[in-house]
Enzyme design. Structure first.
Site, PDB file in Angstrom:
ATOM      1  N   LYS A  91     -23.216   3.558  36.520  1.00 19.59           N
ATOM      2  CA  LYS A  91     -23.278   3.300  38.199  1.00 19.59           C
ATOM      3  C   LYS A  91     -21.665   2.970  38.281  1.00 19.59           C
ATOM      4  CE  LYS A  91     -23.389  -0.102  41.363  1.00 19.59           C
ATOM      5  NZ  LYS A  91     -22.092   0.575  42.134  1.00 19.59           N
ATOM      6  N   GLU A 145     -16.199  -7.285  30.440  1.00 22.91           N
ATOM      7  CA  GLU A 145     -14.783  -7.334  30.675  1.00 22.91           C
ATOM      8  C   GLU A 145     -14.685  -7.776  32.204  1.00 22.91           C
ATOM      9  OE1 GLU A 145     -12.579  -6.399  28.356  1.00 22.91           O
ATOM     10  OE2 GLU A 145     -14.387  -5.496  26.847  1.00 22.91           O
ATOM     11  N   CYS A 200      -6.679  -5.075  35.810  1.00 24.40           N
ATOM     12  CA  CYS A 200      -6.954  -6.285  35.722  1.00 24.40           C
ATOM     13  C   CYS A 200      -5.934  -7.035  34.699  1.00 24.40           C
ATOM     14  CB  CYS A 200      -8.346  -6.387  34.823  1.00 24.40           C
ATOM     15  SG  CYS A 200      -8.253  -5.132  33.445  1.00 24.40           S
ATOM     16  N   GLU A 214      -8.043 -15.691  40.876  1.00 21.77           N
ATOM     17  CA  GLU A 214      -7.691 -14.180  40.795  1.00 21.77           C
ATOM     18  C   GLU A 214      -7.695 -13.596  42.320  1.00 21.77           C
ATOM     19  OE1 GLU A 214     -10.592 -11.205  39.674  1.00 21.77           O
ATOM     20  OE2 GLU A 214      -8.824 -10.199  38.302  1.00 21.77           O
TER      21      GLU A 214
HETATM   22  P1  NDP Z   1     -17.356  -6.158  41.199  1.00 17.45           P
HETATM   23  O1  NDP Z   1     -17.602  -7.122  39.990  1.00 17.45           O
HETATM   24  O2  NDP Z   1     -17.203  -6.407  42.474  1.00 17.45           O
HETATM   25  O3  NDP Z   1     -18.059  -4.876  40.760  1.00 17.45           O
HETATM   26  C1  NDP Z   1     -18.078  -4.255  39.448  1.00 17.45           C
HETATM   27  C2  NDP Z   1     -19.296  -3.298  39.405  1.00 17.45           C
HETATM   28  O4  NDP Z   1     -20.358  -4.095  39.317  1.00 17.45           O
HETATM   29  C3  NDP Z   1     -19.251  -2.485  40.773  1.00 17.45           C
HETATM   30  O5  NDP Z   1     -19.888  -1.131  40.115  1.00 17.45           O
HETATM   31  C4  NDP Z   1     -20.561  -3.191  41.440  1.00 17.45           C
HETATM   32  O6  NDP Z   1     -21.119  -2.392  42.431  1.00 17.45           O
HETATM   33  C5  NDP Z   1     -21.502  -3.749  40.433  1.00 17.45           C
HETATM   34  N1  NDP Z   1     -22.181  -4.882  40.913  1.00 17.45           N
HETATM   35  C6  NDP Z   1     -22.205  -5.384  41.920  1.00 17.45           C
HETATM   36  N2  NDP Z   1     -22.973  -6.425  41.998  1.00 17.45           N
HETATM   37  C7  NDP Z   1     -23.917  -6.257  40.740  1.00 17.45           C
HETATM   38  C8  NDP Z   1     -25.225  -6.979  40.217  1.00 17.45           C
HETATM   39  N3  NDP Z   1     -25.693  -7.837  40.886  1.00 17.45           N
HETATM   40  N4  NDP Z   1     -25.676  -6.374  39.025  1.00 17.45           N
HETATM   41  C9  NDP Z   1     -25.032  -5.267  38.350  1.00 17.45           C
HETATM   42  N5  NDP Z   1     -23.673  -4.731  38.896  1.00 17.45           N
HETATM   43  C10 NDP Z   1     -23.403  -5.109  39.940  1.00 17.45           C
HETATM   44  O7  NDP Z   1     -15.935  -5.745  40.622  1.00 17.45           O
HETATM   45  P2  NDP Z   1     -14.823  -4.805  41.524  1.00 17.45           P
HETATM   46  O8  NDP Z   1     -15.454  -3.574  41.603  1.00 17.45           O
HETATM   47  O9  NDP Z   1     -14.388  -5.743  42.682  1.00 17.45           O
HETATM   48  O10 NDP Z   1     -13.476  -4.595  40.616  1.00 17.45           O
HETATM   49  C11 NDP Z   1     -12.508  -5.658  40.613  1.00 17.45           C
HETATM   50  C12 NDP Z   1     -12.943  -6.780  39.431  1.00 17.45           C
HETATM   51  O11 NDP Z   1     -12.962  -5.809  38.334  1.00 17.45           O
HETATM   52  C13 NDP Z   1     -11.681  -7.680  39.174  1.00 17.45           C
HETATM   53  O12 NDP Z   1     -12.135  -9.037  39.007  1.00 17.45           O
HETATM   54  C14 NDP Z   1     -10.895  -7.031  37.971  1.00 17.45           C
HETATM   55  O13 NDP Z   1     -10.072  -8.284  37.213  1.00 17.45           O
HETATM   56  C15 NDP Z   1     -12.321  -6.702  37.087  1.00 17.45           C
HETATM   57  N6  NDP Z   1     -11.840  -5.629  35.997  1.00 17.45           N
HETATM   58  C16 NDP Z   1     -11.759  -5.990  34.779  1.00 17.45           C
HETATM   59  C17 NDP Z   1     -11.383  -5.233  33.763  1.00 17.45           C
HETATM   60  C18 NDP Z   1     -11.307  -5.942  32.368  1.00 17.45           C
HETATM   61  O14 NDP Z   1     -11.023  -5.009  31.396  1.00 17.45           O
HETATM   62  N7  NDP Z   1     -11.213  -6.870  31.996  1.00 17.45           N
HETATM   63  C19 NDP Z   1     -10.737  -3.957  34.245  1.00 17.45           C
HETATM   64  C20 NDP Z   1     -10.632  -3.702  35.426  1.00 17.45           C
HETATM   65  C21 NDP Z   1     -11.073  -4.589  36.448  1.00 17.45           C
HETATM   66  P3  NDP Z   1     -20.464  -2.356  43.805  1.00 17.45           P
HETATM   67  O15 NDP Z   1     -19.223  -1.787  43.845  1.00 17.45           O
HETATM   68  O16 NDP Z   1     -21.375  -1.712  44.519  1.00 17.45           O
HETATM   69  O17 NDP Z   1     -20.582  -3.981  44.287  1.00 17.45           O
END
Ligand code: NDP
Length: 482
Positions: free
Chosen positions: A172, A247, A281, A385
């Site tokens: 997803k 992550e 990130c 963040e």
């Molecule tokens: P989110 O946590 O909002 O979303 C990540 C994914 O999870 C999306 O596909 C999202 O779908 C999905 N999601 C949302 N709610 C749920 C749920 N209840 N159950 C399962 N999946 C869910 O992150 P962002 O997309 O806003 O990305 C930014 C964040 O990612 C930042 O905090 C960044 O630091 C982190 N990040 C971490 C990395 C690492 O390697 N540590 C690398 C890159 C980013 P939807 O988009 O539809 O909400």
């Protein structure tokens, strides 16, 4: 552009509800296409397909799975320019960045794991006349959930080792950036990967992501995203005893010791601060500078930041494009405002009302790279963040103070130290409470190394052997002569 569809059991299909979500270009506010607004029913169809495909895929010899990865890498490489264009369209990132980072790394992820797996020694141990060896089996059907900042880069980082180790996949992507996951699905169909091995279900996180995480038959979840979402994922998956890799977010320190050669390192520090509009990130969003070089640094840094070309992502000369969405822009601007309320001074950039980006669509989510100084290192702006083009700069007097400041957030993903003295660099790096520390460099990634965070930045490691282990069940077989 044609509507994006789910990829289930080798076919492209609408959501069972037939509802859709608009996919919008954040640099113009214009619609690109629509994606399915899927739900639990669609996830169930994908899981059914994956489970049906699992026995044959799991028993496919490793050499054949390696060949599949190379085939996928070859097909992606032929489409590298398309990947870059789609990624730039979906995220608002500059086309050059999408080419050099997103497209290149997505291909490299498949090639890397295909080659790396053969370098792994078979582990055997002998003791008291018994021989132990480790057998790897696939986990089964795994759920891969990814964010919007590096869409195909991060998805392929999970897909490649998962496939290689014999797992089937329900993926997803973020609903904000579906295009390259769709391209990957088309690629899997073109190269003829067996139906059901790789499935993509599009939609919102609380609908599709949640349905994946809570599905009994999905035995492993690899999640990259924000810490708040990670907590929800963990709360659901942990009591089900699923394999779980998280992550999550970061608030990374960039530390300049008193001997840091400012002119030589300035471009590195600017890159660490503002690559992908600060939406990596690993970006260093809090810069800690020794008091003896603080004024000199600020002058040179602000000068360099003001030279970053912000604008139309399709322009080859653009270095910084838009942020991911209007909602995200509003969030980032609220932090700039908070920074000022907390006593910070905007040295360059700021709210788009006062520091507009010229020659871009007025519907685009553009912000100038913003530097805030004068804030306590413990302020909310300096410890939460933001995930946008905003950095805070702080002075320190001693290395102990710098270590305390660097470690003074709930996060622990990455950091960098800049110094002319490598010994000091080593010493400082070892005191940082993070998953990765760079000395005099940033985003320099060897894919064999462990990648992940401590504290609220995540649980577990991916990369190299850690990814292979995550996507395997390990059985110790101990054999003794009768
Ligand atoms: P989110 O946590 O909002 O979303 C990540 C994914 O999870 C999306 O596909 C999202 O779908 C999905 N999601 C949302 N709610 C749920 C749920 N209840 N159950 C399962 N999946 C869910 O992150 P962002 O997309 O806003 O990305 C930014 C964040 O990612 C930042 O905090 C960044 O630091 C982190 N990040 C971490 C990395 C690492 O390697 N540590 C690398 C890159 C980013 P939807 O988009 O539809 O909400």
């Amino acid at each position: 552009m044609q509507p994006v569809l789910n990829f289930i059991n080798g076919s492209f299909v609408e959501a069972a509800s037939q509802r859709t979500i608009d996919d919008v270009n954040p640099a113009t506010g214009e619609g690109i296409t629509t994606i399915p607004r899927s739900g639990a029913e669609d996830v169930q169809a994908a899981v059914d397909a994956a489970l049906a495909a699992t026995p044959a895929w799991a028993s496919t010899p490793l050499e054949e799975r390696i060949a599949w990865l190379h085939k996928i890498a070859d097909a992606l490489e032929e489409q590298a320019e398309t990947i870059a264009q789609l990624e730039s369209l979906d995220t608002g990132k500059p086309i050059t960045l999408a080419r050099n980072v997103d497209a290149a790394r997505s291909v490299a992820n498949f090639r890397f794991f295909a080659d790396f797996v053969l370098q792994q020694p078979q582990q055997t141990f002998s003791d008291h006349g018994a021989i132990n060896y480790v057998q790897r089996s696939p986990v089964g059907c795994v759920g891969l959930i990814t964010p919007w900042n590096l869409p195909l880069y991060l998805l392929s980082w999970k897909v490649a080792p998962a496939l290689l180790m014999g797992n089937t996949i329900v993926a997803k992507p973020s609903e904000l950036t579906p295009l390259t996951a769709n391209l990957l699905a088309q690629t899997m169909q073109t190269v003829g990967l067996p139906s059901g091995v790789f499935n993509v279900v599009h939609g919102y996180g609380p609908d599709v992501g949640q349905a994946i995480v809570e599905h009994d038959d999905i035995r492993g979840i690899s999640f990259t995203g924000g810490t708040a979402t990670g907590k929800i994922v963990a709360a659901t998956a942990a009591p089900m005893f699923k394999k779980l890799s998280l992550e999550l977010g970061g608030k990374n320190a960039t530390v300049l010791l008193d001997d840091a050669p400012l002119d030589e390192i300035m471009q590195g520090v600017v890159r660490a601060s503002f690559t992908n509009s600060g939406q990596v990130c690993l970006c260093g969003s809090r810069i800690l500078v020794h008091a003896s070089i603080y004024d000199d640094f600020l002058e040179k840094f602000v000068h360099a930041v003001e030279r970053i070309q912000v604008g139309d992502p399709s322009n080859e000369a653009t270095v910084m494009g838009s942020v991911i969405s209007q909602d995200h822009k509003t969030k980032v601007e609220s932090y700039i405002q908070l920074g000022v309320e907390e006593g910070g001074v905007v040295l360059t950039g700021g709210l788009s009302k006062t520091a507009p980006v010229e020659n871009v669509s007025k519907h685009g989510a553009f912000l100038r790279p913003t530097v805030l100084a004068g804030l306590p290192a413990t302020s909310r702006t300096a410890t939460e963040e933001i995930f946008g083009p905003v950095v805070t700069v702080h002075a320190f007097e001693t290395e102990d103070e710098a270590v305390e400041m660097a470690n003074g957030t709930p996060y622990g993903l990455a950091g960098s130290v800049w110094t002319a003295d490598i010994e000091r660099g080593h010493r400082f790096a070892e005191r940082m409470d993070t998953g990765i520390v760079w000395v005099n460099t940033w985003l320099n990634r060897d894919l064999r190394t462990p990648f992940g965070g401590v504290k609220q930045s995540g649980v577990g490691r991916e990369g190299g052997a850690w990814s292979l282990n995550f996507f395997s069940e390990l059985t110790n077989i101990c054999v003794q002569q009768p």
